[in-house]
Motif scaffolding. Structure first.
Motif, short mmCIF file in Angstrom:
data_model
loop_
_atom_site.label_atom_id
_atom_site.label_comp_id
_atom_site.label_asym_id
_atom_site.label_seq_id
_atom_site.Cartn_x
_atom_site.Cartn_y
_atom_site.Cartn_z
N PRO A 78 30.15 48.85 33.90
CA PRO A 78 29.00 48.89 34.80
C PRO A 78 28.33 47.51 34.87
N ARG A 79 27.81 47.22 36.02
CA ARG A 79 27.11 45.94 36.20
C ARG A 79 25.61 46.23 36.24
N ARG A 80 24.91 45.62 35.34
CA ARG A 80 23.49 45.91 35.19
C ARG A 80 22.69 45.66 36.46
N GLN A 81 23.02 44.60 37.14
CA GLN A 81 22.23 44.26 38.32
C GLN A 81 22.97 44.60 39.61
N GLY A 82 24.12 45.21 39.50
CA GLY A 82 24.89 45.51 40.69
C GLY A 82 25.43 44.22 41.29
N GLY A 83 26.08 44.34 42.40
CA GLY A 83 26.58 43.14 43.09
C GLY A 83 27.64 42.43 42.29
N GLY A 84 27.72 41.15 42.49
CA GLY A 84 28.72 40.35 41.81
C GLY A 84 30.05 40.39 42.54
N ARG A 85 31.03 39.82 41.94
CA ARG A 85 32.36 39.79 42.54
C ARG A 85 33.03 41.15 42.41
N ALA A 86 33.89 41.44 43.35
CA ALA A 86 34.68 42.66 43.25
C ALA A 86 35.67 42.52 42.10
N ALA A 87 35.99 43.62 41.47
CA ALA A 87 36.94 43.60 40.36
C ALA A 87 38.31 43.15 40.87
N ALA A 117 43.90 45.74 39.58
CA ALA A 117 44.39 46.08 38.24
C ALA A 117 45.89 45.88 38.10
N ARG A 118 46.66 46.21 39.13
CA ARG A 118 48.11 46.05 39.01
C ARG A 118 48.50 44.57 38.94
N THR A 119 47.81 43.74 39.68
CA THR A 119 48.06 42.30 39.64
C THR A 119 47.73 41.75 38.26
N VAL A 120 46.59 42.19 37.72
CA VAL A 120 46.21 41.74 36.38
C VAL A 120 47.23 42.24 35.36
N MET A 121 47.67 43.48 35.51
CA MET A 121 48.64 44.02 34.56
C MET A 121 49.93 43.21 34.58
N ALA A 122 50.40 42.84 35.75
CA ALA A 122 51.61 42.03 35.85
C ALA A 122 51.41 40.70 35.13
N ALA A 123 50.25 40.07 35.31
CA ALA A 123 49.97 38.79 34.65
C ALA A 123 49.91 38.97 33.13
N VAL A 124 49.26 40.01 32.67
CA VAL A 124 49.15 40.27 31.23
C VAL A 124 50.52 40.55 30.64
N VAL A 125 51.30 41.40 31.30
CA VAL A 125 52.64 41.71 30.80
C VAL A 125 53.50 40.45 30.75
N TYR A 126 53.36 39.59 31.73
CA TYR A 126 54.09 38.32 31.72
C TYR A 126 53.74 37.50 30.47
N VAL A 127 52.46 37.35 30.22
CA VAL A 127 52.03 36.53 29.08
C VAL A 127 52.49 37.14 27.77
N ILE A 128 52.27 38.43 27.58
CA ILE A 128 52.57 39.00 26.27
C ILE A 128 54.07 39.15 26.02
N THR A 129 54.87 39.30 27.07
CA THR A 129 56.31 39.46 26.84
C THR A 129 57.06 38.13 26.88
N SER A 130 56.50 37.14 27.54
CA SER A 130 57.19 35.84 27.62
C SER A 130 56.86 34.96 26.43
N GLY A 131 55.74 35.24 25.79
CA GLY A 131 55.33 34.41 24.66
C GLY A 131 54.57 33.16 25.05
N CYS A 132 54.29 32.99 26.34
CA CYS A 132 53.55 31.80 26.76
C CYS A 132 52.09 31.92 26.33
#
Length: 112
Positions: free
Chosen positions: A26-35, A38-53
């Motif tokens: 939750p965002r206390r003041q509302g607004g801000g950037r859109a999240a 999630a799938r794009t972030v997951m692909a990036a995370v999986v890349y980092v953790i499985t590649s060892g970079c």
């Protein structure tokens, strides 16, 4: 890039992962950037953790910033997403091997 993301996070894995992910903070003041997507972030995370970079070497072609990828990785690890994903894909032999690999790689990184 799209082909790599689909190999890292196949459709069946994504469908299993989505309900296991913690909701947005939750965002206390509302607004801000859109999240971030999630799938794009997951692909990036999986890349980092499985590649060892290192996190700081996350290729920009993923379209996710290093702080965002690491923050989501930390949240997902705290929520035990990786183990839940293994359990959710246990009946799919090819996918089960991949999710176990992801879980084991994530466990070895321990919030680095």
């Amino acid at each position: 890039m799209e082909a790599l993301a689909r190999r890292l996070v196949p459709d069946a894995m994504w469908e299993a992962a989505r309900p296991l992910m913690p909701g947005p903070r939750p965002r206390r003041q509302g607004g801000g950037r859109a999240a971030a997507d999630a799938r794009t972030v997951m692909a990036a995370v999986v890349y980092v953790i499985t590649s060892g970079c290192a996190w700081q070497h996350l290729p920009p072609v993923f379209g996710v910033t290093v702080p965002t990828a690491h923050r989501w990785y930390t949240r997902w690890t705290s929520a035990d997403l990786w183990q839940g994903l293994c359990e959710a894909t246990a009946d799919n032999p090819g996918l089960a091997d991949w999710t176990r690999t992801i879980r084991d790689c994530a466990a070895s990184r321990v919030y680095d």
